[in-house]
Write a protein that holds these residues in place. Structure first.
Motif, PDB file in Angstrom:
ATOM      1  N   THR A 148       0.933  -1.173   0.045  1.00  0.00           N
ATOM      2  CA  THR A 148       0.048   0.082  -0.130  1.00  0.00           C
ATOM      3  C   THR A 148       0.980   1.275   0.062  1.00  0.00           C
ATOM      4  O   THR A 148       2.025   1.146   0.251  1.00  0.00           O
ATOM      5  N   SER A 149       0.397   2.385  -0.462  1.00  0.00           N
ATOM      6  CA  SER A 149       1.059   3.475  -0.389  1.00  0.00           C
ATOM      7  C   SER A 149       0.526   4.665   0.645  1.00  0.00           C
ATOM      8  O   SER A 149       0.950   5.627   0.781  1.00  0.00           O
ATOM      9  N   ALA A 150      -0.340   4.115   1.474  1.00  0.00           N
ATOM     10  CA  ALA A 150      -1.079   4.791   2.605  1.00  0.00           C
ATOM     11  C   ALA A 150      -0.490   4.880   3.972  1.00  0.00           C
ATOM     12  O   ALA A 150      -0.793   5.768   4.704  1.00  0.00           O
ATOM     13  N   ASN A 151       0.904   4.286   4.022  1.00  0.00           N
ATOM     14  CA  ASN A 151       1.793   4.375   5.044  1.00  0.00           C
ATOM     15  C   ASN A 151       1.128   3.930   6.465  1.00  0.00           C
ATOM     16  O   ASN A 151       1.123   4.930   7.381  1.00  0.00           O
ATOM     17  N   PRO A 152       0.518   2.820   6.442  1.00  0.00           N
ATOM     18  CA  PRO A 152      -0.140   2.428   7.809  1.00  0.00           C
ATOM     19  C   PRO A 152       1.109   2.254   8.732  1.00  0.00           C
ATOM     20  O   PRO A 152       0.603   2.176  10.147  1.00  0.00           O
ATOM     21  N   LEU A 153       2.426   2.017   8.443  1.00  0.00           N
ATOM     22  CA  LEU A 153       3.526   1.752   9.245  1.00  0.00           C
ATOM     23  C   LEU A 153       3.883   3.016   9.885  1.00  0.00           C
ATOM     24  O   LEU A 153       4.566   3.200  10.917  1.00  0.00           O
ATOM     25  N   GLU A 154       3.449   4.283   9.460  1.00  0.00           N
ATOM     26  CA  GLU A 154       3.553   5.733  10.008  1.00  0.00           C
ATOM     27  C   GLU A 154       5.133   5.909   9.832  1.00  0.00           C
ATOM     28  O   GLU A 154       5.712   6.295  11.044  1.00  0.00           O
ATOM     29  N   ASP A 155       5.721   5.426   8.929  1.00  0.00           N
ATOM     30  CA  ASP A 155       7.276   5.702   8.670  1.00  0.00           C
ATOM     31  C   ASP A 155       7.297   7.019   8.249  1.00  0.00           C
ATOM     32  O   ASP A 155       6.993   7.729   7.188  1.00  0.00           O
ATOM     33  N   PRO A 156       8.206   7.902   8.837  1.00  0.00           N
ATOM     34  CA  PRO A 156       8.406   9.546   8.867  1.00  0.00           C
ATOM     35  C   PRO A 156       8.974   9.905   7.485  1.00  0.00           C
ATOM     36  O   PRO A 156       8.691  10.723   6.853  1.00  0.00           O
ATOM     37  N   ALA A 157       9.989   8.735   6.950  1.00  0.00           N
ATOM     38  CA  ALA A 157      10.588   8.883   5.719  1.00  0.00           C
ATOM     39  C   ALA A 157       9.738   8.514   4.470  1.00  0.00           C
ATOM     40  O   ALA A 157      10.052   8.501   3.498  1.00  0.00           O
ATOM     41  N   HIS A 158       8.483   7.853   4.725  1.00  0.00           N
ATOM     42  CA  HIS A 158       7.738   7.533   3.661  1.00  0.00           C
ATOM     43  C   HIS A 158       6.966   8.617   2.886  1.00  0.00           C
ATOM     44  O   HIS A 158       6.365   9.359   3.760  1.00  0.00           O
ATOM     45  N   GLU A 159       6.987   8.650   1.737  1.00  0.00           N
ATOM     46  CA  GLU A 159       6.364   9.512   0.755  1.00  0.00           C
ATOM     47  C   GLU A 159       5.086   9.049   0.668  1.00  0.00           C
ATOM     48  O   GLU A 159       4.711   8.139  -0.309  1.00  0.00           O
ATOM     49  N   LYS A 160       4.079   9.329   1.373  1.00  0.00           N
ATOM     50  CA  LYS A 160       2.552   8.661   1.320  1.00  0.00           C
ATOM     51  C   LYS A 160       2.025   9.140  -0.116  1.00  0.00           C
ATOM     52  O   LYS A 160       1.892  10.309  -0.557  1.00  0.00           O
ATOM     53  N   GLY A 161       1.432   8.121  -0.749  1.00  0.00           N
ATOM     54  CA  GLY A 161       0.761   8.238  -2.098  1.00  0.00           C
ATOM     55  C   GLY A 161       1.695   7.945  -3.109  1.00  0.00           C
ATOM     56  O   GLY A 161       1.445   7.965  -4.402  1.00  0.00           O
ATOM     57  N   ARG A 162       3.222   7.832  -2.785  1.00  0.00           N
ATOM     58  CA  ARG A 162       4.071   7.799  -4.027  1.00  0.00           C
ATOM     59  C   ARG A 162       5.103   6.524  -3.875  1.00  0.00           C
ATOM     60  O   ARG A 162       5.323   6.042  -4.757  1.00  0.00           O
ATOM     61  N   GLU A 163       5.083   6.137  -2.776  1.00  0.00           N
ATOM     62  CA  GLU A 163       6.067   4.866  -2.421  1.00  0.00           C
ATOM     63  C   GLU A 163       4.967   3.758  -1.819  1.00  0.00           C
ATOM     64  O   GLU A 163       3.963   3.918  -1.052  1.00  0.00           O
ATOM     65  N   LEU A 164       5.402   2.622  -2.115  1.00  0.00           N
ATOM     66  CA  LEU A 164       4.793   1.323  -1.689  1.00  0.00           C
ATOM     67  C   LEU A 164       5.429   0.775  -0.471  1.00  0.00           C
ATOM     68  O   LEU A 164       6.563   0.835  -0.421  1.00  0.00           O
ATOM     69  N   GLN A 165       4.460   0.464   0.439  1.00  0.00           N
ATOM     70  CA  GLN A 165       4.910  -0.125   1.851  1.00  0.00           C
ATOM     71  C   GLN A 165       4.572  -1.650   1.766  1.00  0.00           C
ATOM     72  O   GLN A 165       3.521  -1.774   1.255  1.00  0.00           O
ATOM     73  N   TYR A 166       5.315  -2.506   2.054  1.00  0.00           N
ATOM     74  CA  TYR A 166       5.013  -3.893   2.281  1.00  0.00           C
ATOM     75  C   TYR A 166       4.739  -4.192   3.630  1.00  0.00           C
ATOM     76  O   TYR A 166       5.209  -3.774   4.505  1.00  0.00           O
ATOM     77  N   VAL A 167       3.453  -4.414   3.765  1.00  0.00           N
ATOM     78  CA  VAL A 167       2.595  -4.526   5.077  1.00  0.00           C
ATOM     79  C   VAL A 167       2.235  -5.794   5.741  1.00  0.00           C
ATOM     80  O   VAL A 167       1.680  -6.496   4.861  1.00  0.00           O
TER      81      VAL A 167
END
Length: 231
Positions: A148-167
């Motif tokens: 997801t790109s929604a940043n549920p891990l609340e990573d401050p370095a994550h660009e929400k909506g632009r990068e994918l997170q593996y969750v």
């Protein structure tokens, strides 16, 4: 083959065993079981990747077999054949689960849509109507992995909506996902380090001086009592 390359890069210490038939599984289990008992098994975790593919291989093996009772005229499995397949799958998971080391079982995901309500549910992709639920009961934790790109891990370095997170979703708020939460884990976890997640669960049990297997037995007993009380 690509998965093997990825595993080798992430964990050079891992030993990879290719499984092609039921006899391969039996041989692996025998080696692990006897090695653990003798104190010579050098690993503390077995990962099955994936049960979906393994069951497909077992089905094809049964279809190519010579037992006429397991095969229909068109070459597909008979009712008895499907029963053998599901029994072998259940035996496979429960046997490795009972070894006194960590066991991780991966499955592909099966999306199902209720035609009347339109509600989508996600379950392990395995044959057997009750098998997904049975598989969950064999394990201390069940997670749904997604990107997801929604940043549920609340990573401050994550660009929400632009990068994918593996969750890893460890507990669901509804029945949409088949999950089994654990008190030591947050609702969303980073599955990149599964070992850390397992260590958190292990520390939780150690602090309470209760083994995971004992906890599963106690939980199952409580569920049976609750079910009886509802009748």
């Amino acid at each position: 083959r690509q998965a093997m390359i990825t595993i080798r890069e992430s964990n050079p210490q891992a030993a990879m065993v290719e499984i092609n038939c039921w006899e391969d599984l039996q041989a692996l289990f025998k080696e692990a079981n006897e090695g653990i008992r003798a104190g010579t098994f050098p690993y503390d975790c077995i990962v099955l990747d994936s049960l979906t593919e393994m069951q497909t291989k077992l089905r094809r093996e049964l279809e190519k077999g010579k037992d006429a009772k397991l095969i229909q005229g068109d070459g597909s499995l008979s009712m008895k054949g499907w029963g053998v397949l599901i029994d072998r799958t259940t035996s496979l998971v429960s046997s490795f689960r009972d070894l006194p080391i960590d066991f991780v079982c991966l499955c592909l995901c099966d999306e199902q849509v209720n035609e009347e309500t339109g509600v989508r549910t996600y379950r392990p992709s395995v044959n057997g109507r009750k098998l997904p639920g049975d598989l969950a009961s064999f394990h201390n934790a069940v997670w749904y992995l997604f990107t997801t790109s929604a940043n549920p891990l609340e990573d401050p370095a994550h660009e929400k909506g632009r990068e994918l997170q593996y969750v890893a979703l460890t507990r669901g708020a509804s029945s949409e996902y088949l999950t089994k939460g654990h008190e030591a884990l947050a609702t969303y976890e980073n599955p990149s380090d599964v070992r850390q997640m397992m260590d958190l669960m292990r520390s939780y049990w150690k602090e309470r001086e209760v083994s995971p297997r004992r906890a599963v037995e106690v939980s199952a007993r409580a569920e049976r009592v609750a079910a009886i009380a509802k009748k």
